[in-house]
Each structure stands twice: as structure tokens, then as C-alpha cells.
Design a protein around this motif. Structure first.
Motif, short mmCIF file in Angstrom:
data_model
loop_
_atom_site.label_atom_id
_atom_site.label_comp_id
_atom_site.label_asym_id
_atom_site.label_seq_id
_atom_site.Cartn_x
_atom_site.Cartn_y
_atom_site.Cartn_z
N GLY A 70 0.76 -0.93 0.36
CA GLY A 70 0.61 0.33 0.39
C GLY A 70 1.16 1.59 0.07
O GLY A 70 0.18 2.08 -0.28
N ARG A 71 2.37 1.16 0.65
CA ARG A 71 2.74 2.47 0.22
C ARG A 71 3.26 2.79 -0.88
O ARG A 71 3.78 3.57 -1.20
N TYR A 72 3.09 1.35 -1.83
CA TYR A 72 3.37 2.18 -2.99
C TYR A 72 2.67 1.88 -4.50
O TYR A 72 2.91 2.55 -5.51
N VAL A 73 1.52 1.51 -3.77
CA VAL A 73 0.41 1.70 -4.87
C VAL A 73 -0.09 3.60 -4.43
O VAL A 73 -0.67 3.73 -3.33
N HIS A 74 0.03 4.32 -5.87
CA HIS A 74 -0.66 5.30 -6.24
C HIS A 74 -1.93 5.90 -6.75
O HIS A 74 -2.33 4.95 -7.92
N LEU A 75 -2.77 6.66 -6.25
CA LEU A 75 -3.60 7.19 -7.06
C LEU A 75 -3.30 7.84 -8.47
O LEU A 75 -2.60 8.63 -8.28
N ILE A 76 -3.82 7.50 -10.06
CA ILE A 76 -3.97 8.70 -10.74
C ILE A 76 -4.86 8.75 -11.10
O ILE A 76 -6.08 8.86 -10.82
N ASN A 77 -4.81 9.93 -12.26
CA ASN A 77 -6.17 10.71 -12.68
C ASN A 77 -6.72 10.00 -12.45
O ASN A 77 -8.24 9.93 -12.84
N ASP A 78 -6.75 9.20 -13.59
CA ASP A 78 -7.06 7.81 -13.94
C ASP A 78 -8.17 7.19 -12.86
O ASP A 78 -9.51 6.59 -13.04
N ASP A 79 -7.94 7.14 -12.25
CA ASP A 79 -8.49 7.10 -11.13
C ASP A 79 -9.39 7.41 -9.90
O ASP A 79 -10.64 6.82 -9.63
N LYS A 80 -9.16 8.58 -10.17
CA LYS A 80 -10.04 9.87 -9.72
C LYS A 80 -10.91 10.08 -10.59
O LYS A 80 -11.94 9.78 -9.77
N HIS A 81 -11.45 9.99 -11.81
CA HIS A 81 -12.10 9.73 -12.38
C HIS A 81 -12.82 9.01 -12.55
O HIS A 81 -14.26 9.02 -12.68
N ALA A 82 -12.12 7.94 -12.06
CA ALA A 82 -12.88 6.63 -12.32
C ALA A 82 -14.18 6.54 -10.43
O ALA A 82 -15.33 6.67 -11.00
N ILE A 83 -13.55 6.99 -9.98
CA ILE A 83 -13.97 7.44 -8.34
C ILE A 83 -15.14 7.78 -8.64
O ILE A 83 -16.79 8.16 -8.20
N GLU A 84 -15.13 9.08 -9.55
CA GLU A 84 -16.16 10.49 -9.91
C GLU A 84 -17.32 10.05 -10.44
O GLU A 84 -18.46 10.51 -10.01
N GLU A 85 -16.98 9.05 -11.26
CA GLU A 85 -18.04 8.24 -12.15
C GLU A 85 -18.57 7.67 -11.76
O GLU A 85 -20.21 7.67 -11.17
N ALA A 86 -17.71 6.88 -10.62
CA ALA A 86 -18.67 6.12 -9.98
C ALA A 86 -19.72 6.27 -9.10
O ALA A 86 -21.49 6.34 -8.71
N LEU A 87 -18.65 7.08 -7.98
CA LEU A 87 -20.12 8.00 -7.07
C LEU A 87 -21.41 9.34 -7.67
O LEU A 87 -22.69 8.93 -7.25
N THR A 88 -21.25 9.71 -8.94
CA THR A 88 -22.16 10.40 -9.72
C THR A 88 -23.03 8.87 -10.55
O THR A 88 -23.95 9.65 -9.88
N ASP A 89 -22.63 8.08 -11.19
CA ASP A 89 -23.91 7.39 -11.59
C ASP A 89 -23.91 6.24 -9.86
O ASP A 89 -25.26 5.98 -10.06
N GLY A 90 -23.67 6.49 -8.85
CA GLY A 90 -24.65 5.94 -7.91
C GLY A 90 -25.48 6.83 -7.03
O GLY A 90 -26.45 6.13 -6.69
N PHE A 91 -24.94 8.27 -7.00
CA PHE A 91 -25.14 8.75 -5.86
C PHE A 91 -26.02 10.59 -6.55
O PHE A 91 -26.44 10.89 -6.09
N GLY A 92 -26.05 10.23 -7.73
CA GLY A 92 -25.91 10.96 -9.01
C GLY A 92 -27.06 12.66 -8.94
O GLY A 92 -27.38 13.68 -8.50
#
Length: 108
Positions: A70-92
Motif C-alpha cells: 500500500g505504500r507503493y500504490v498511488h492513485l493516478i488521474n484515471d483512478d480519480k475520474h473512475a471514483i467520481e464517475e462511480a459516485l455520480t452514477d450511484g448517487f448523482g
């Protein structure tokens, strides 16, 4: 495997230095004090972002504990966009209703 010895066990602390110093030498990028360890972060991050299972990344890194990986794995922009998209789909629709002024909802 990039970060383990031929027998599959992890290198001792600093044990990968020779391999990476040689690689930097070959590509003409060897610099004194260069932080080669950052390559491990890149390696782990891009394996995960490509969909490789956590356990496989852990194995390839030679880690025994998930916390270490976990110390080596970081979020990249694609991950952040996927999170935003999933939250929008689920709770938009909930968020949209919360943002609308009271009593002015469309369709009422």
C-alpha cells in the motif's frame, strides 16, 4: 520478476541497487544520488491501474504484508475520474436534489 531474486525471494535492503544502477548506466541516465527506489512506486502503481490484482502486485514486489504494498500504490488521474464517475452514477440524483433550491425541483 523485477524486484525479486531468481529464487523468488525479495532482495535484501538495497539489493536491487546493482540491477537498477546497471539499467540506468545502459540508458545513459546514471546519476549519483538518483532515487531509483521511485521505480518501485511507478511499477506498483501502474500494475494496479492496469487491473492487476493486489495479491499479484504484492507477490511481484516481494512483499509479505499488504500494508507494505500500500505504500507503493498511488492513485493516478484515471483512478480519480473512475471514483467520481462511480459516485455520480450511484448517487448523482441524490446530489442533484440536494443542490436544487428548495421547492423548485423539476417534475413536481
Amino acid at each position: 520478476m523485477v524486484f525479486t531474486r531468481d529464487d523468488g525471494r525479495p532482495h535484501a535492503l538495497g539489493g536491487g541497487d546493482q540491477i537498477l544502477h546497471a539499467a540506468f548506466e545502459v540508458i545513459g541516465e546514471r546519476q549519483k544520488g538518483r532515487l531509483w527506489h521511485a521505480l518501485r512506486h511507478t511499477y506498483a502503481t501502474y500494475l494496479r491501474s492496469a487491473g492487476v490484482r493486489w495479491e499479484a502486485v504484492e507477490y511481484m514486489m516481494g512483499h509479505r504484508l499488504r500494508d507494505t504494498t500500500g505504500r507503493y500504490v498511488h492513485l493516478i488521474n484515471d483512478d480519480k475520474h473512475a471514483i467520481e464517475e462511480a459516485l455520480t452514477d450511484g448517487f448523482g440524483d441524490i446530489i442533484q436534489r440536494m443542490l436544487e433550491p428548495r421547492g423548485l425541483r423539476t417534475g413536481n
